[in-house]
Design an enzyme around this catalytic site. Structure first.
Site, short mmCIF file in Angstrom:
data_model
loop_
_atom_site.label_atom_id
_atom_site.label_comp_id
_atom_site.label_asym_id
_atom_site.label_seq_id
_atom_site.Cartn_x
_atom_site.Cartn_y
_atom_site.Cartn_z
N CYS A 1 20.14 48.09 3.08
CA CYS A 1 18.77 47.52 2.22
C CYS A 1 18.99 47.39 0.74
O CYS A 1 19.66 48.56 0.39
CB CYS A 1 17.56 48.47 2.49
SG CYS A 1 16.12 48.19 1.51
N GLU B 1 0.91 -1.10 -0.02
CA GLU B 1 0.04 0.01 0.04
C GLU B 1 0.89 1.20 -0.09
O GLU B 1 1.84 1.34 1.05
CB GLU B 1 -0.93 -0.02 1.13
CG GLU B 1 -1.76 -1.18 1.27
CD GLU B 1 -2.38 -1.33 2.94
OE1 GLU B 1 -2.28 -0.34 3.54
OE2 GLU B 1 -2.82 -2.40 2.95
N LYS C 1 2.27 4.79 1.07
CA LYS C 1 2.32 5.64 2.45
C LYS C 1 1.93 6.77 1.87
O LYS C 1 2.86 7.66 1.85
CB LYS C 1 3.54 5.21 2.87
CG LYS C 1 3.42 5.67 4.50
CD LYS C 1 4.95 5.48 5.09
CE LYS C 1 4.75 5.90 6.41
NZ LYS C 1 4.80 7.25 6.81
N LYS D 1 10.50 3.37 3.52
CA LYS D 1 10.50 4.77 3.38
C LYS D 1 11.53 5.29 2.24
O LYS D 1 12.72 4.82 2.32
CB LYS D 1 11.05 5.78 4.72
CG LYS D 1 10.41 5.41 6.05
CD LYS D 1 8.95 6.18 5.91
CE LYS D 1 8.92 7.74 6.24
NZ LYS D 1 9.15 7.80 7.81
N CYS E 1 16.77 50.62 -1.06
CA CYS E 1 16.94 52.04 -0.60
C CYS E 1 18.23 52.43 0.05
O CYS E 1 18.62 53.67 0.38
CB CYS E 1 16.04 52.28 0.31
SG CYS E 1 15.92 51.68 2.05
N TYR F 1 -8.48 1.92 4.37
CA TYR F 1 -7.51 0.52 4.10
C TYR F 1 -7.63 -0.44 5.24
O TYR F 1 -7.15 -1.51 5.25
CB TYR F 1 -6.07 1.08 3.99
CG TYR F 1 -5.19 1.77 5.03
CD1 TYR F 1 -4.92 1.40 6.27
CD2 TYR F 1 -4.87 3.10 4.82
CE1 TYR F 1 -4.68 2.04 7.37
CE2 TYR F 1 -4.29 4.11 5.70
CZ TYR F 1 -4.05 3.41 6.87
OH TYR F 1 -3.62 4.24 7.80
N CYS G 1 14.52 46.32 7.05
CA CYS G 1 14.70 47.74 6.62
C CYS G 1 13.41 48.47 7.51
O CYS G 1 12.24 48.30 7.17
CB CYS G 1 14.28 47.94 4.91
SG CYS G 1 14.55 49.47 4.53
N CYS H 1 10.94 53.18 1.78
CA CYS H 1 11.74 52.19 0.96
C CYS H 1 10.71 51.88 -0.42
O CYS H 1 9.77 51.50 -0.01
CB CYS H 1 12.25 51.09 1.85
SG CYS H 1 12.79 49.83 0.82
N ASP I 1 1.25 10.71 2.66
CA ASP I 1 2.04 11.60 3.61
C ASP I 1 0.44 12.56 3.87
O ASP I 1 0.44 13.57 3.59
CB ASP I 1 2.97 12.48 3.00
CG ASP I 1 3.70 13.15 3.84
OD1 ASP I 1 3.78 12.74 4.99
OD2 ASP I 1 4.30 14.10 3.47
#
Length: 666
Positions: free
Chosen positions: A404, A114, A116, A310, A407, A223, A422, A427, A118
């Site tokens: 930044c 089967e 697996k 896995k 600017c 299942y 910033c 800006c 997630d």
């Protein structure tokens, strides 16, 4: 290693794993990936095997895996929901099969294979043909009752053609397309992205607001089948019985009669898993014969007759061409990696987020170094580490930006945050991002004012702040000459801007871009304070006392309203008749029960107000008495005179399960 050294290391590993387990199972926001978690728990298992006298009953290795949240009603499982042992190689499967063979007497064992999924384990309990409960695995013994949320999942029927008490188990998950759609919406709304579909599914199913659950298209594969009145001989028969009852099964499930078939199944899905519509992180092999399963038996935590193979994360090496910063609408600096293009998990990866400077320095990433890259959850590109060969030491150590990039103002970082910011409100990058955010679907939802159009308007200095959006009509002659922008496009844009003035207060509030105020917080604030003036006058103490706000967010709100330019912006938006009053929650006018009238009577699984809220949010109405004009009578136990009158007038009477079926369009 001495016993004392082992004891200290074991305690350290347990503390670390318990914290990770809380992040994974309770917060649905893990800080480490599955590979790191698996590696650490196996390290703990190895140490406990070497020093069995150090094993304690509260060790995470003795637990099934989950932690029960206090948000939901508890439910004790009739049969424990055990976790599975895991393996990572073919040799480990051979060893597993040999252990099974010690009981079965043969290595030619028949297994069901089967995929697996997630997702999040779920137990469905049916009685008298009706879904009674949907429960999460929790800690394996006690789970969370999430029945109301489960009822919104279209692939889970509210009734089945059997009167027996039946328990069916499976996995709730999000498909890849739905996951991408949810993350796209969260990005637009300024919410934190889900790391992978599993987190998204878990976070969704454990939502306190079932309306949010219903909006996300959760799916389920089942299942496992338990029925004391109808015992099943094999696992594959169990799956077929589930299918016969009208529940969804995974058609990729197969019987493997030989080890060669097991190996071929592993090889096939290792290669093909990226082509599936949903995420899988391995394959579960179960001894098919139920009697043999009982003979092989269980450990305290896992069945000995099943194992999870896995998949290893696909890791590729490529060159880190550059590290560059970008500026968000709140001024937050995010560093990004430009990568030499590489194929991973079926797609080309040429960029990845590096989060912040501390992340880069901790991994010692350097421009022009060779790095290992994978996709977290097979979705999001992630730079794992640098290859530290002889060439690596010759490369200059990366240094974080101090100015930044947009600017040139000096960046700031507080002692409580890992990110740089910033703090220049003028800006240009922040202004542009704030304009894009205000116009986005989750906020003002101005159709025709996408990123490229806003950028062009900003570059041409036709809009320099949010209020300027409502003056766009003054610049018609300039705008209709933009590339791919004509008279009709301009008319549609103006119509959408005018329509946005009537948006709900919470959408406009979210669109203002106050730091830490996402769409959910904006709704909470709108419901409590009712209008912008009340919110403006709210104190830090008031705001921080709100459960979903807290101290950091409260300070952010108070600070935002202290800035004169923000107050000017609100006044200017008011002058354009932008709505800042809470109007109540919007109704779903396209619902299957829109404009239908209901009478609620009798005892139901939830309160009368609960069903009233659902009906009204779906543009239906609840009335007090039954008449010929009544569309439905929703009847629970001990319904009484209203049920009698409905039967006399031939008004349709429905139970709770039928109500949810109608709501789902079944």
């Amino acid at each position: 290693m001495t016993k004392e050294q082992a004891s200290k290391l074991i305690n350290d590993l347990r503390l670390k794993l318990n914290e990770w387990a809380k992040e994974y199972y309770v917060l649905d926001n893990p800080s480490v990936d599955d590979a790191e978690y698996d590696k650490t728990i196996h390290q703990l298992l190895d140490l406990e095997n070497q020093f069995p006298e150090l094993i304690t009953s509260d060790s995470i290795t003795q637990k099934v895996g989950g932690i029960v949240s206090d948000k939901f009603e508890k439910h004790t499982h009739k049969y424990p929901m055990l976790s599975l042992g895991d393996i990572f190689s073919w040799d480990e499967f051979i060893n597993f099969n040999k252990q099974v063979a010690k009981v079965t007497g043969t290595e030619n064992n028949e297994y069901t294979a089967e995929l697996k999924i997630d997702g999040l384990s779920i137990s469905l309990i049916y009685k008298d043909g009706v879904l009674q409960k949907g429960v999460t695995r929790g800690d394996g013994k006690v789970g969370e009752n999430v029945t109301t949320n489960v009822k919104t999942i279209k692939s889970i029927p509210l009734s089945i053609p059997s009167k027996d008490e039946i328990e069916i188990r499976g996995e709730v998950f999000l498909g890849k397309k739905e996951f991408a759609k949810i993350n796209e919406e969260r990005l637009l709304n300024g919410d934190q992205l889900f790391a992978n579909p599993r987190n998204a599914a878990a976070g969704t199913l454990r939502q306190l607001d079932s309306k949010i659950v219903a909006e996300r298209n959760l799916d389920a594969y089942l299942y496992y089948y338990f029925n004391e009145n109808n015992p099943i001989n094999t696992q594959f028969d169990s799956i077929n019985q589930i299918k016969n009852l009208g529940l969804k099964i995974n058609k990729e499930t197969k019987i493997c009669k030989t080890l060669e078939e097991v190996k071929l199944y592993i090889e096939y899905y290792t290669e093909k898993r990226n082509e599936l519509d949903y995420e899988i992180d391995g394959i579960v092999f179960k001894l098919n014969d139920k009697k043999l399963q009982e003979e092989v038996g269980y450990t305290a935590k896992t069945p000995k007759w099943a194992i999870a193979y896995k998949f290893p994360a696909e890791v590729k090496q490529t060159k880190l061409l550059d590290i560059f910063p970008t500026v968000g609408r709140t001024g937050k600096i995010t560093y990004n990696a430009k990568l030499e293009p590489v194929q991973i998990a079926g797609t080309t990866v040429s960029a990845a987020s590096l989060n912040n400077a501390e992340y880069i320095m901790a991994k010692d990433l350097r421009i022009n170094s060779i790095v290992k890259v994978k996709k977290a959850g097979d979705i999001i590109p992630e730079v794992i580490s640098a290859i530290k060969d002889e060439k690596f030491d010759l490369l200059p150590i990366w240094e974080k930006d101090v100015q930044c990039p947009a600017c040139n103002e000096l960046l700031e970082k507080t002692s409580t945050e890992v990110d740089q910011f910033c703090v220049n409100f003028n800006c240009p990058a922040q202004i542009l991002r704030s304009l894009e955010h205000f116009a986005s679907r989750g906020a003002a939802n101005i159709v025709g004012l996408g990123g490229q159009t806003i950028k062009k308007l900003f570059e041409e200095k036709l809009i320099t702040n949010i209020a300027d959006i409502f003056k766009v009509e003054e610049h018609k002659e300039n705008i209709i000459n933009f590339e791919k922008f004509g008279e009709k496009s301009f008319e549609n844009l103006i119509a959408s801007i005018k329509e946005s003035k009537n948006n709900s207060f919470e959408k406009t509030l979210f669109g203002l871009g106050i730091r830490h105020v996402g769409s959910k917080t904006a709704l909470t604030l709108a419901q409590i304070y009712k209008n912008i003036d009340n919110l403006k006058n709210a104190t830090y103490e008031e705001l921080s006392s709100i459960d979903s706000v807290g101290e950091v967010l409260a300070m952010s709100i108070v600070d935002w309203f202290k800035i004169e330019s923000n107050l000017q912006l609100i006044n200017e938006l008011k002058s354009f008749d932008v709505n800042f009053e809470y109007l109540g929650q919007a109704k779903n006018t396209e619902s299957t029960i829109s404009e239908k009238s209901f009478v609620i009577t009798g005892t139901l699984s939830e309160s009368r107000d609960y069903f009233k809220d659902i009906i009204e949010l779906n543009n239906g109405k609840v009335i007090g008495s039954v008449s010929k004009k009544t569309d439905y009578v929703l009847a629970g136990e001990n319904a009484g005179s209203k049920l009698t009158k409905a039967e006399e007038l031939n008004v349709k009477v429905i139970n709770e399960e039928e109500f949810f079926a109608i709501l789902k369009g079944e």
